[in-house]
Motif scaffolding. Structure first.
Motif, PDB file in Angstrom:
ATOM      1  N   LEU A 274      -3.020  32.430  58.970  1.00  0.00           N
ATOM      2  CA  LEU A 274      -2.202  31.942  57.870  1.00  0.00           C
ATOM      3  C   LEU A 274      -3.128  31.726  56.679  1.00  0.00           C
ATOM      4  O   LEU A 274      -4.316  31.444  56.845  1.00  0.00           O
ATOM      5  CB  LEU A 274      -1.518  30.616  58.234  1.00  0.00           C
ATOM      6  CG  LEU A 274      -0.494  30.654  59.360  1.00  0.00           C
ATOM      7  CD1 LEU A 274      -0.034  29.244  59.701  1.00  0.00           C
ATOM      8  CD2 LEU A 274       0.690  31.528  58.988  1.00  0.00           C
TER       9      LEU A 274
ATOM     10  N   ALA B 280       2.361  33.276  55.731  1.00  0.00           N
ATOM     11  CA  ALA B 280       2.177  34.154  56.885  1.00  0.00           C
ATOM     12  C   ALA B 280       2.342  35.560  56.324  1.00  0.00           C
ATOM     13  O   ALA B 280       3.460  36.002  56.079  1.00  0.00           O
ATOM     14  CB  ALA B 280       3.210  33.866  57.966  1.00  0.00           C
TER      15      ALA B 280
ATOM     16  N   ASP C 223       5.544  30.169  54.356  1.00  0.00           N
ATOM     17  CA  ASP C 223       5.868  29.386  55.544  1.00  0.00           C
ATOM     18  C   ASP C 223       6.316  27.984  55.159  1.00  0.00           C
ATOM     19  O   ASP C 223       7.375  27.537  55.558  1.00  0.00           O
ATOM     20  CB  ASP C 223       4.648  29.332  56.474  1.00  0.00           C
ATOM     21  CG  ASP C 223       4.909  28.546  57.735  1.00  0.00           C
ATOM     22  OD1 ASP C 223       4.470  27.373  57.783  1.00  0.00           O
ATOM     23  OD2 ASP C 223       5.544  29.087  58.660  1.00  0.00           O
ATOM     24  N   THR C 224       5.491  27.275  54.383  1.00  0.00           N
ATOM     25  CA  THR C 224       5.819  25.907  53.974  1.00  0.00           C
ATOM     26  C   THR C 224       4.952  25.498  52.789  1.00  0.00           C
ATOM     27  O   THR C 224       3.993  26.188  52.451  1.00  0.00           O
ATOM     28  CB  THR C 224       5.650  24.933  55.174  1.00  0.00           C
ATOM     29  OG1 THR C 224       6.185  23.663  54.822  1.00  0.00           O
ATOM     30  CG2 THR C 224       4.215  24.795  55.576  1.00  0.00           C
TER      31      THR C 224
END
Length: 172
Positions: free
Chosen positions: A129, A144, A149-150
């Motif tokens: 990541l 990713a 992803d966040t």
């Protein structure tokens, strides 16, 4: 093993650290200029020789669940090295060196609105990541591949999330 006084002398030699006497004759050293909520560099240095240095953002050290490394049996040079690295890891300059993505400078904050700081994190399954700070909004993004992803408001939160998910910062 170095004596308590020798370890104190090493920690005292860092003018950027502030000494704090705590209970049971223990001593902590804080780095007040930290870019993170984390400010304690040396933790619970005790006359019995025990003590810890924060290495939560460093690679190559066996850290406990708080990101601390026991310095009880370290040499003077090893203690100096880990304290220096710990202090660097709590600054923008240290993040730049750790990531290798931005030239190091003496500034304590990013230099331009376009600056991006990046790290690659990997897990045991060889998945990776990317953790990126984009200066324009001061948010830490985890990707990713090209998929987001966040997002986190601090490096500390992002690193904690990645660690909980089984990832470690990849060596340069």
């Amino acid at each position: 093993m170095l004596s308590f006084e020798e370890k104190l002398a090493i920690a005292d030699s860092f003018p950027e650290l502030e000494r704090k006497n705590v209970s049971m004759k223990r001593v902590n050293y804080h780095y007040e200029e930290s870019m993170f909520d984390k400010k304690t560099v040396v933790y619970h240095l005790h006359p019995n020789g025990n003590g810890f240095v924060y290495a939560g953002y460093l690679t190559g050290y066996d850290v406990d669940d708080r990101g601390m490394v026991n310095i009880r049996d370290m040499s003077a040079e090893e203690i100096r090295t880990i304290i220096e690295a710990s202090i660097r890891s709590l600054t923008w300059k240290g993040v730049r060196r750790a990531t290798g993505s931005v030239e190091a400078s003496d500034a304590t904050t990013p230099d331009t609105a376009q600056e991006v700081i990046e790290e690659r994190w990997t897990n045991a399954k060889n998945q990776s990541l990317e953790l990126k700070l984009e200066d324009e909004d001061q948010m830490w993004y985890i990707f990713a591949g090209e998929d987001l992803d966040t997002v986190f408001e601090s490096y500390e939160e992002a690193a904690e999330y990645l660690t909980e998910e089984g990832f470690v910062r990849a060596a340069d």
